[in-house]
Design a protein around this motif. Structure first.
Motif, PDB file in Angstrom:
ATOM      1  N   SER A 538      -8.897  -9.834 -32.762  1.00 39.90           N
ATOM      2  CA  SER A 538      -8.868 -11.140 -32.093  1.00 39.90           C
ATOM      3  C   SER A 538      -9.627 -11.129 -30.774  1.00 39.90           C
ATOM      4  CB  SER A 538      -7.422 -11.592 -31.863  1.00 39.90           C
ATOM      5  OG  SER A 538      -7.378 -12.927 -31.446  1.00 39.90           O
ATOM      6  N   GLU A 539     -10.636 -10.272 -30.681  1.00 41.69           N
ATOM      7  CA  GLU A 539     -11.484 -10.171 -29.485  1.00 41.69           C
ATOM      8  C   GLU A 539     -10.678  -9.860 -28.228  1.00 41.69           C
ATOM      9  OE1 GLU A 539     -14.086 -10.043 -30.810  1.00 41.69           O
ATOM     10  OE2 GLU A 539     -14.242 -11.532 -32.373  1.00 41.69           O
ATOM     11  N   ASP A 558     -20.554 -18.996 -31.953  1.00 38.24           N
ATOM     12  CA  ASP A 558     -19.156 -18.598 -31.755  1.00 38.24           C
ATOM     13  C   ASP A 558     -18.997 -18.095 -30.328  1.00 38.24           C
ATOM     14  OD1 ASP A 558     -16.589 -17.647 -31.825  1.00 38.24           O
ATOM     15  OD2 ASP A 558     -16.838 -16.473 -33.674  1.00 38.24           O
ATOM     16  N   HIS A 560     -16.192 -17.371 -28.853  1.00 39.29           N
ATOM     17  CA  HIS A 560     -14.997 -16.537 -28.653  1.00 39.29           C
ATOM     18  C   HIS A 560     -15.376 -15.075 -28.836  1.00 39.29           C
ATOM     19  CE1 HIS A 560     -10.898 -14.940 -30.002  1.00 39.29           C
ATOM     20  NE2 HIS A 560     -10.820 -15.191 -28.718  1.00 39.29           N
ATOM     21  N   ASN A 698     -11.282 -20.638 -28.782  1.00 38.98           N
ATOM     22  CA  ASN A 698     -10.702 -19.823 -29.858  1.00 38.98           C
ATOM     23  C   ASN A 698     -10.131 -20.720 -30.946  1.00 38.98           C
ATOM     24  OD1 ASN A 698      -9.481 -17.934 -31.460  1.00 38.98           O
ATOM     25  ND2 ASN A 698      -8.162 -17.073 -29.882  1.00 38.98           N
ATOM     26  N   ALA A 718      -3.109 -16.771 -29.017  1.00 37.52           N
ATOM     27  CA  ALA A 718      -4.489 -17.232 -28.816  1.00 37.52           C
ATOM     28  C   ALA A 718      -4.966 -16.718 -27.465  1.00 37.52           C
ATOM     29  CB  ALA A 718      -4.559 -18.750 -28.876  1.00 37.52           C
ATOM     30  N   ILE A 720      -7.915 -16.567 -24.717  1.00 42.50           N
ATOM     31  CA  ILE A 720      -9.068 -17.389 -24.325  1.00 42.50           C
ATOM     32  C   ILE A 720      -9.527 -16.993 -22.922  1.00 42.50           C
ATOM     33  CG2 ILE A 720      -8.375 -19.354 -25.754  1.00 42.50           C
ATOM     34  CD1 ILE A 720      -7.279 -20.656 -23.168  1.00 42.50           C
TER      35      ILE A 720
END
Length: 853
Positions: A538-539, A558, A560, A698, A718, A720
């Motif tokens: 999820s980065e 993208d 994110h 995201n 999430a 961000i």
């Protein structure tokens, strides 16, 4: 002896010729148009990359544990569901290795997709031979025995199985081999074929073992209850020898079976949509007589069921009984579910129906003299009428239908005038009928699922440009335990295509501990919430550093991408632009830490990340440090709703893109670099629409509620870029919603951990048969490795065996002293030595019993 050898030689030659003829149109399409003999779904996503992966490891003689199998694991046991224990798969691998040796080609993808046809022809010929000998045992004459084996081996089922999941058609060889073994046992008191059939089935695939057990148990029970005139054994003797054969066969083939069972137990296939309808839907794909997707059986096999005189023949009655039961059972998905281990209904048992209907067809032709013209005409009315109605209903015409009146007339002549040359004509027509049936099946049923080599290269599934970019990145890696995160295409096993250590895996079998790590321990939001799949971190910058993700490849649109990363390159591939990001805060592949944290003292994902950065998390050791509690900034936030309303439990979004606006304190963007939003957001309705949870840049995709393979819901995290205002947007619908926490991350713990670890200068080396870690006189403590812990991993320090411990939920750790110099890690599959011993004992028992009987 010479005559028998000559007969077998001609049989093998004829089987190979017929198999090649069967695949000539497929070969032509491959050479002329580039159409691949594999499915656009699981074929390209799993079957081809798994074979490429095993070929690479076979060439290097690696151990069965690999850090590049997703995040790491025992690829041999996990791929036992597919190829790793399949004899046919290893024959296929040998074909590829031999070709590469002589051709010196490094285009593995092109070789493997071409080899799909080669191994399909080889396997088809093997099935033809063994089925031929089985039909001889059923007192079918040689010509019709071969035609019957052709109807089975060259069936739509074989083409479908081999096209969709190439390993699955292996079972079409194992079934007639086992039946032949049972017949030889009961009528000749010979055990070898049955024991070998059991052994090869058990070692090949534990899933096949389940299928075969059901089918063979039913067959054996029938054969024990209803004795055949040539049987040499009594009921008690049949039962006793069957048990003995099963026991010895299991011993010989236990290794693959044990590996498969271990991987199955270690797996997690949680399903929330397990509703099964009572009756199959009224769709043409289930039509078994005309245009069926799963199987199309000969109309003659149905005609045979209405011919009462043929039931005086023992084996005809046996086959007819099982055909009637199968046709009745096919009307309900419960039968499909039963054969699929009471999971989702999958129509994979029909290979048994293909075999018994092929036998019925040739038994009818051979014994047609036992029926009258009137009986044959009356028996033919219903199946022919059904085919005619099906053609009108489906509004499609299949050219194989033209052979129905031809066969009908020829058989009428055979009843009235039993001319010898009619047998040749009937055999030729049946071959032409089956050949045409397969071509119709390819053109009108499987064509839309057939990928093209040019399409594959244009869809980023496999691209020389991307391969070159990845090779450049691999050259810059400091050691052998570094990773590249590349999600596109999302559900493709890209690391296996491009041969790099990645972060994703699409496979039916892998460690459940990894899913637990994602869904419960660290609450990582994956790109897809489906079974058989995990991908990326999820980065999240902390996790990327902890798992050695040095580079991330993303589409330029993208936004994110991981914090603390910089864009180092951009490239265009097949009309799409990509950015390459490098992690600026890289942790070494191995490092020594002193701090210990107990899992119970950690409450949030961010606290757990900090604990893993500063030390190790365990469940069995006392803590020697405290983690600073993460501050929940949700308490100081102001929330408003846009095109949405909220009653405290349910969020109703009235327009696509509606949702929440979260206003945080003005200093939030300056104080933190990343925000972690933890929320429950599960759609209630509509149930049949895929949805998303979009939080600023995201966007998290979620499958519709009625998707068959959806994972159970878990809290969404999430992450961000830090901002003073956060927008949470969703699709129109009703949601069970709860915004739980918002945490901020300034990455100071990560920077401190990197600074501390880099001074240690520990190096990791992948030696293929083992891993080596050079310690370089570092302080005493826990050597932490981002290697997924698994029983069977063994370690030694300077030649002395030591324990490997499970830390950080899924990582491995070894206690080291400041005087230690080198750590060596090896892997041995669980029960490996016991399995080999069992195999040896089984072979000895087989030899002893053969001599005794």
């Amino acid at each position: 002896m010479a005559k028998q050898f000559k007969h077998i030689f001609y049989l093998l030659l004829l089987s190979i010729i017929l198999s090649v003829l069967y695949y000539i149109p497929t070969i032509y399409r491959f050479i002329k148009f580039g159409d691949l003999y594999t499915s656009v779904g699981d074929g390209l996503k799993q079957m081809i990359p798994f074979q490429m992966y095993l070929i690479q490891h076979a060439k290097q003689f690696t151990m069965f544990y690999d850090i590049g199998f997703g995040l790491g694991g025992d690829y041999f046991s996990n791929l036992s569901y597919y190829y790793s224990t399949s004899p046919f798969a290893w024959i296929s691998i040998c074909f590829v290795l031999i070709y590469q040796f002589f051709a010196s080609s490094d285009q593995l993808f092109n070789i493997v997709v071409a080899n799909q046809i080669v191994i399909a022809i080889f396997k088809c010929a093997c099935i033809l031979v063994v089925t031929y000998f089985l039909f001889l045992k059923y007192n079918i004459n040689k010509s019709y025995a071969f035609i019957g084996s052709m109807l089975y081996a060259c069936s739509t089922v074989y083409y479908y199985f081999t096209f969709t999941w190439s390993f699955f058609s292996d079972v079409m060889f194992y079934l007639p081999l086992a039946l032949l073994g049972i017949e030889r046992l009961f009528t000749q008191k010979k055990i070898t074929v049955l024991i070998l059939a059991i052994a090869i089935t058990i070692t090949s695939n534990f899933y096949f073992t389940y299928y075969e057990f059901i089918i063979l148990a039913c067959y054996a029970i029938y054969r024990m209850i209803f004795k055949y005139k040539d049987d040499l054994l009594s009921i008690k003797q049949k039962f006793f020898y069957l048990i003995v054969c099963i026991f010895i066969g299991f011993l010989i083939g236990n290794f693959g079976f044990v590996q498969g069972v271990i991987s199955y137990i270690d797996n997690d296939r949680s399903l929330i949509n397990n509703h099964i309808d009572s009756v199959i839907p009224f769709k043409k794909q289930y039509n078994m007589l005309y245009g069926g997707f799963y199987i199309t059986i000969s109309f003659l096999s149905v005609v045979a069921l209405f011919l009462k005189p043929l039931y005086t023949k023992y084996y005809f009655k046996l086959f007819a009984t099982f055909t009637i039961l199968s046709l009745i059972g096919s009307l309900s998905p419960y039968m499909d579910s039963f054969f699929n281990g009471f999971s989702m209904p999958e129509r994979r048992w029909v290979y048994a129906l293909a075999l018994i209907t092929a036998g019925l067809t040739v038994m009818l032709i051979q014994h047609i003299h036992m029926v009258t013209v009137k009986q044959f005409i009356l028996a033919s009315i219903l199946p022919i009428l059904f085919i005619a109605i099906s053609a009108i209903w489906q509004q499609s015409f299949y050219s194989w239908v033209i052979f129905i009146p031809i066969l009908f007339i020829l058989l009428l002549f055979k009843i009235k005038y039993p001319i010898k040359h009619l047998n040749i004509a009937i055999c030729c027509v049946l071959i032409a009928y089956q050949f045409t049936l397969i071509q119709n099946y390819q053109d009108k049923v499987l064509k839309k699922y057939t990928p093209n080599i040019n399409t594959v290269k244009k869809s980023n599934i496999y691209s020389q440009k991307l391969a070159s970019e990845i090779e450049n990145l691999k050259e810059n890696q400091v050691d052998d335990l570094r990773r590249i995160d590349m999600l596109r295409p999302i559900s493709i096993n890209s690391p296996m295509y491009y041969h790099f250590n990645g972060t994703k895996l699409y496979s039916s079998i892998y460690s459940a501990e990894i899913l637990k790590f994602y869904e419960k321990d660290l609450l990582i939001s994956m790109p897809r919430n489906s079974n058989s799949y995990y991908a990326s971190l999820s980065e999240r910058a902390n996790l990327n550093s902890l798992f050695n993700v040095d580079y991330t490849i993303k589409s330029k649109d993208d936004l994110h991408y991981p914090a603390l990363s910089k864009r180092i390159d951009s490239f265009k591939d097949q009309g799409e632009y990509f950015h390459v990001y490098e992690n600026t805060e890289k942790l070494p592949s191995a490092r020594v830490v002193k701090n210990t944290y107990h899992n119970t003292q950690l409450n949030s994902p961010i606290e757990k990340e900090h604990a893993m950065l500063n030390g190790v998390i365990t469940n069995d050791q006392k803590s020697n440090q405290q983690v600073k509690p993460a501050k929940d900034i949700l308490k100081s936030a102001h929330i408003s709703y846009n095109d949405a309303s909220y009653n405290g439990k349910q969020l109703t979004v009235t327009k696509n893109g509606g949702g929440l606006t979260i206003d945080l304190p003005n200093n939030t963007a300056d104080k933190y670099q990343t925000l972690y939003l933890m929320m429950d957001a599960k759609i209630i309705k509509p149930k049949d629409v895929n949805y998303y949870i979009s939080t600023n840049e995201n966007k998290i995709f979620r499958y519709r509620l009625n998707y068959p393979y959806i994972r159970p819901h878990h809290t969404t995290t999430a992450n961000i870029k830090s901002a003073n205002t956060v927008h949470v947007k969703l699709k129109k619908g009703s949601y069970r919603f709860n915004l739980k926490h918002i945490y901020g991350e300034d990455y100071q713990p990560l920077k401190n951990a990197v600074k501390s670890a880099q001074s240690q200068n520990i190096k990791f080396h992948n030696k293929r048969t083992h891993y080596e870690i050079d310690l370089n006189k570092n302080p005493s403590g826990n050597l932490v490795l981002p290697i997924i812990y698994k029983k069977g991993l063994k370690a030694s320090i300077d030649g002395k065996e030591v324990d490997i411990n499970k830390v950080n939920y899924i990582m491995s750790s070894i206690k080291v002293d400041k005087h230690d110099k080198k750590v060596t890690i090896t892997y041995e599959s669980p029960f490996f030595k016991i399995s080999i011993l069992g195999m040896i004992i089984g072979l000895v028992l087989l030899i002893w019993l053969r001599k005794k009987l």
